[in-house]
Write an enzyme that holds these catalytic residues in place. Sequence first.
Site, short mmCIF file in Angstrom:
data_model
loop_
_atom_site.label_atom_id
_atom_site.label_comp_id
_atom_site.label_asym_id
_atom_site.label_seq_id
_atom_site.Cartn_x
_atom_site.Cartn_y
_atom_site.Cartn_z
N HIS A 245 0.79 -1.28 -0.04
CA HIS A 245 -0.02 0.10 -0.06
C HIS A 245 0.91 1.27 -0.13
CE1 HIS A 245 -4.31 -0.08 0.10
NE2 HIS A 245 -4.40 1.14 0.62
N GLY B 5 -5.32 0.37 -5.01
CA GLY B 5 -6.49 -0.78 -5.46
C GLY B 5 -6.45 -1.08 -6.89
#
Length: 513
Positions: A337, A344
Amino acid sequence: MGEWPSQAVNDFRGRLLPETGTPVGYAALIAAYGLAIPLPPRLTAIAERHHPVATTAWNMLTPRHRPASTLAAQLTFAIKWEGVDLSVLAQLFRVLAPDTIADLVRATPTGAFARRIWFLYEWMTGDRLDLPDAGKVRLVDVVDPNQQFALADGEVSTRHRVVNNLPGTPRFCPMIRRSPVLVAAAAKKLDERARGQIGRVRPDLVARAAAFLLLNDSKSSFAIEGEQPSSTRAIRWGQAIAEAGQTRLSLPEFDRLQRIVIGDARFVRLGLRDEGGFVGVHDRETGDPIPDHVSARAQDLEDLLTGLVDYAARTLQGGHDPVAAAAALAFGFVYIHPYVDGNGRLHRWLIHHVLAAAAYNPPGLVFPVSAAILRHLDTYRSVLESYSRPLLSEIEWRRTSSGNVEVLNDTADYYRFFDATAHAEFLYACVEQTIEQDLPAEVAFLEAFDRFSLGVQEIVDMPADQVELLQKFLQQNDGRLSQRARTREFAALTADETAQVEQLYRDSFRAEQ
C-alpha cells in the site's frame, strides 16, 4: 530458544488440528524459536495413527515420518515436506548464529538439503558463511517445482551447487504452493483457449469486443473502490490498462500511473507515502484508528517496490507461470500500500501488466479481470484478509496526532515474504471466468447486434445511433417496445414495423440470451 513440541496437541497457536498430532517442520521451528510471524496457511503435524486425514490447513503425516527434535532434522523436514517458506526462514535466520548453520552444513556438506539451506541463508542474509565451496556434486533446485511454483530457467550457484529458481529476490519473493486447485487450473492452458476462441472470430468483432471489455474493466476497477468515475476518467484509465505490459515497471512508472488514476489531485498527496498508512476506519468517539490492514512503513517503501519491480522482471525472464506471478505481484503491491490513494486500481493494473508482458492474453485484448472480481467481491475481500488479518497481531503501532498509525517494529519482511497460494487460486478463477464467459458473451452479443442492425435496415432506414437506442429499449423490456418508446422516441414506426422489429430482436438475440 524454547522447547521442541513433543506432546500431541489439538490446536497450535489457536489453529485447530483435524485430529490430535505433534506439530513438526515449520510449526516446530516457530514454536521452538518463538518466531513472531503470521502462521503459514498450511502446517504439518504427526498424527497418532497410520491413516490420518489431511485438510487445507494441516498436512497430517503418519508416525513413521516423525523427525528428530533437532534444528537440522526439523529444518530438513520442513523443506522436504513443506517447501521453501521464506517468511519463517527470514525470522529463523535472524535468531540463529552463523556458526549454527555452518555446523549444520558441515555435518552433511554434499547433502542436497544442507546445500539448499546453506544457499538460502546466504541469499537472505547477505552473509558469507565460513565454508568452502561445495565442489563437484549434483546440482539441485532450491525450490522443488513439484511443490511450489518456481522459475523454469534459474541460475546456477557454483558455490552451493544449486539452481536458484526462486521467483524473486531477497527484497520481494512471495511463494505459491502447487495446490490441487492450481495444478488443475494451470493444466487447462487458459491462454491457449483464449487464443483459440479469438482465432475463430472476425477481426472487426475482436476489435469491438476488446474496446468494450477494456472500458468495462476500467469502470469495474473503480466500482470495486465504490467510485463512479466520469466517462473521461474511465476512458483515461482504460487507456492505461491497454498500455500495460508495454514498458518495464519502475518507481517513476508507478507514480505516473497514480497520477492518472487519481485525476484531480488537489486533495490527495501524490507520490509515495511519507508516513504510516492503514486500511480501516476511525473510532467515532476517540478518533483512534481501527485498522483492517496496516501498510508497510514509509521508510521501507522504496526497497520493497524495488524488489517488486525486480520480481516482475525475473519471473518474466525466468519462465514463471504468468497468472501465479501476477497474483503474487499484485497482491504484494496492495499489501505494501505505497500510496495514500489509488493502490487498489494500481494493484489490479499490475495483473494486466504481468499477463500482457508474458503474452498470456491475445494481442490487443484485455481480460476484464476487474469485472470478474466485482462479481465476487466477498471472495476477493476474503482472499485479501487471509493474510492481512493474521498480520495485524504481529504489528506494533501507535496513533499519531493526525489519527494515522506509526509502526513501531520492523515489518518489512511481512510484505516481502508471504504465501500467495490463495491469491493465485482466486486470480486463476477470475481469468477462467473472463475467458469462458465474458469473452464469448461479448462476441455473441456483437454478432447478435450485427444481425439485428442489418435486419432493421431492411425494415426501415434508420441511423446507427438510433438502432443502438432501439436495441437498448428492447433489451430493457424483454424484447418489446415500451409504451413510452412507441409514443416518443420511435413514434415514427408503424404498428407493422414495430411488430417486425420486435420479432427481429427475438430472432437475433435468441442464441445470445
